[in-house]
Design a protein around this motif. Structure first.
Motif, PDB file in Angstrom:
ATOM      1  N   ALA A  48      41.342  -5.593  60.526  1.00 16.98           N
ATOM      2  CA  ALA A  48      41.113  -4.778  61.728  1.00 16.98           C
ATOM      3  C   ALA A  48      39.806  -5.175  62.412  1.00 16.98           C
ATOM      4  O   ALA A  48      39.648  -4.969  63.609  1.00 16.98           O
ATOM      5  CB  ALA A  48      41.102  -3.300  61.364  1.00 16.98           C
ATOM      6  N   ALA A  49      38.885  -5.779  61.681  1.00 12.85           N
ATOM      7  CA  ALA A  49      37.597  -6.165  62.253  1.00 12.85           C
ATOM      8  C   ALA A  49      37.680  -7.423  63.115  1.00 12.85           C
ATOM      9  O   ALA A  49      36.882  -7.582  64.037  1.00 12.85           O
ATOM     10  CB  ALA A  49      36.580  -6.381  61.137  1.00 12.85           C
ATOM     11  N   ASN A  50      38.632  -8.315  62.832  1.00 10.55           N
ATOM     12  CA  ASN A  50      38.690  -9.571  63.599  1.00 10.55           C
ATOM     13  C   ASN A  50      39.975  -9.723  64.414  1.00 10.55           C
ATOM     14  O   ASN A  50      40.306 -10.812  64.857  1.00 10.55           O
ATOM     15  CB  ASN A  50      38.486 -10.785  62.677  1.00 10.55           C
ATOM     16  CG  ASN A  50      39.560 -10.925  61.616  1.00 10.55           C
ATOM     17  OD1 ASN A  50      40.544 -10.215  61.600  1.00 10.55           O
ATOM     18  ND2 ASN A  50      39.340 -11.864  60.707  1.00 10.55           N
ATOM     19  N   THR A  51      40.701  -8.624  64.599  1.00 10.43           N
ATOM     20  CA  THR A  51      41.902  -8.663  65.426  1.00 10.43           C
ATOM     21  C   THR A  51      41.968  -7.433  66.330  1.00 10.43           C
ATOM     22  O   THR A  51      41.388  -6.390  66.026  1.00 10.43           O
ATOM     23  CB  THR A  51      43.196  -8.683  64.586  1.00 10.43           C
ATOM     24  OG1 THR A  51      43.249  -7.503  63.810  1.00 10.43           O
ATOM     25  CG2 THR A  51      43.306  -9.912  63.720  1.00 10.43           C
ATOM     26  N   GLU A  52      42.695  -7.589  67.406  1.00  7.78           N
ATOM     27  CA  GLU A  52      43.013  -6.454  68.284  1.00  7.78           C
ATOM     28  C   GLU A  52      44.475  -6.117  68.059  1.00  7.78           C
ATOM     29  O   GLU A  52      45.334  -7.003  68.090  1.00  7.78           O
ATOM     30  CB  GLU A  52      42.784  -6.825  69.744  1.00  7.78           C
ATOM     31  CG  GLU A  52      43.144  -5.723  70.711  1.00  7.78           C
ATOM     32  CD  GLU A  52      43.003  -6.140  72.161  1.00  7.78           C
ATOM     33  OE1 GLU A  52      43.586  -5.450  73.012  1.00  7.78           O
ATOM     34  OE2 GLU A  52      42.345  -7.158  72.445  1.00  7.78           O
ATOM     35  N   LEU A  53      44.761  -4.856  67.830  1.00  7.76           N
ATOM     36  CA  LEU A  53      46.122  -4.411  67.567  1.00  7.76           C
ATOM     37  C   LEU A  53      46.665  -3.606  68.736  1.00  7.76           C
ATOM     38  O   LEU A  53      45.955  -2.772  69.298  1.00  7.76           O
ATOM     39  CB  LEU A  53      46.156  -3.540  66.308  1.00  7.76           C
ATOM     40  CG  LEU A  53      45.865  -4.266  65.008  1.00  7.76           C
ATOM     41  CD1 LEU A  53      45.559  -3.265  63.898  1.00  7.76           C
ATOM     42  CD2 LEU A  53      47.041  -5.142  64.615  1.00  7.76           C
ATOM     43  N   THR A  54      47.935  -3.863  69.073  1.00  2.00           N
ATOM     44  CA  THR A  54      48.635  -3.056  70.072  1.00  2.00           C
ATOM     45  C   THR A  54      50.048  -2.794  69.577  1.00  2.00           C
ATOM     46  O   THR A  54      50.620  -3.594  68.832  1.00  2.00           O
ATOM     47  CB  THR A  54      48.718  -3.762  71.447  1.00  2.00           C
ATOM     48  OG1 THR A  54      49.395  -5.017  71.288  1.00  2.00           O
ATOM     49  CG2 THR A  54      47.334  -4.007  72.043  1.00  2.00           C
ATOM     50  N   VAL A  55      50.597  -1.670  69.983  1.00  2.03           N
ATOM     51  CA  VAL A  55      51.980  -1.343  69.647  1.00  2.03           C
ATOM     52  C   VAL A  55      52.684  -0.948  70.939  1.00  2.03           C
ATOM     53  O   VAL A  55      52.151  -0.178  71.734  1.00  2.03           O
ATOM     54  CB  VAL A  55      52.071  -0.226  68.576  1.00  2.03           C
ATOM     55  CG1 VAL A  55      51.464   1.071  69.039  1.00  2.03           C
ATOM     56  CG2 VAL A  55      53.506  -0.044  68.105  1.00  2.03           C
ATOM     57  N   THR A  56      53.870  -1.528  71.149  1.00  4.14           N
ATOM     58  CA  THR A  56      54.635  -1.243  72.367  1.00  4.14           C
ATOM     59  C   THR A  56      56.084  -0.953  72.000  1.00  4.14           C
ATOM     60  O   THR A  56      56.610  -1.443  70.996  1.00  4.14           O
ATOM     61  CB  THR A  56      54.606  -2.438  73.352  1.00  4.14           C
ATOM     62  OG1 THR A  56      55.068  -3.604  72.681  1.00  4.14           O
ATOM     63  CG2 THR A  56      53.209  -2.675  73.891  1.00  4.14           C
ATOM     64  N   GLU A  57      56.716  -0.164  72.855  1.00  6.73           N
ATOM     65  CA  GLU A  57      58.142   0.108  72.694  1.00  6.73           C
ATOM     66  C   GLU A  57      58.908  -1.029  73.368  1.00  6.73           C
ATOM     67  O   GLU A  57      58.488  -1.532  74.404  1.00  6.73           O
ATOM     68  CB  GLU A  57      58.487   1.440  73.347  1.00  6.73           C
ATOM     69  CG  GLU A  57      59.897   1.897  73.062  1.00  6.73           C
ATOM     70  CD  GLU A  57      60.136   3.307  73.600  1.00  6.73           C
ATOM     71  OE1 GLU A  57      60.938   4.013  72.982  1.00  6.73           O
ATOM     72  OE2 GLU A  57      59.539   3.675  74.620  1.00  6.73           O
TER      73      GLU A  57
END
Length: 181
Positions: A48-57
């Motif tokens: 989580a420190a070196n990535t950007e997370l997104t969640v989409t439908e």
């Protein structure tokens, strides 16, 4: 005698050329091995420190979400196994991993590149369930254990229905493969 001397000189010269060639090949191979070792040692685990997370439908397939992890670090990172997901703040167990989605190799993300995991939220055969507003995400390490702290994402549309047959794919290098499962 002259012929024997000439033959010996040619043989010696040929041997020197072969020895020099082998030495050069050995030096080049050692350099390539050192470069590969240096490159491999500079790859870290995605967290989580070196990535950007997104969640989409997504519209297809139905009852699916797409989780995207983009490397925001300065070094390449390995996206091991599948993410540990917690659907809702009160979840007692992580969402199951879809074992059939195991890729042929670990996904390596260069800075700026993304990995994808497909999330099946529910099926008609599933039991129970409810509408959840958040999704907790934790990366896995090389051994498949949870890494660092959880990153909590808001789910689209104010919430998504999850039931007992929810599952997540292993990390894939493209969205289409993540949504096949």
């Amino acid at each position: 005698m002259r012929i024997a001397t000439r033959l010996a000189s040619r043989t010696a010269a040929s041997s020197m050329v072969v020895a020099a060639t082998l030495a050069l090949v050995g030096i080049q191979a050692a350099g390539q091995t050192a470069a590969a070792t240096t490159q491999a040692s500079s790859v870290v685990t995605c967290t989580a420190a070196n990535t950007e997370l997104t969640v989409t439908e997504v519209t297809r397939p139905i009852n699916h979400l797409l989780l995207k992890a983009t490397n925001t670090g300065t070094k390449p990172c390995y996206a091991y196994s599948a993410p540990y997901l917690r659907a809702g703040a009160d979840a007692q167990a992580p969402v199951a991993w879809n074992q059939e989605s195991t890729p042929q190799a670990v996904v390596v993300l260069k800075p700026g590149q993304s990995a994808y995991a497909g999330i099946l939220t529910s099926t008609p055969d599933g039991e129970g369930g409810g509408t959840e507003k958040t999704l907790g995400v934790i990366f896995a390490d090389r051994k498949g254990n949870a890494t660092d702290k959880e990153k909590t994402l808001k789910l689209p549309n104010g919430g998504v229905f999850f039931n007992s047959l929810a599952a997540v794919t292993y990390w894939q290098d493209n969205a289409a493969d993540a949504l096949v499962w």
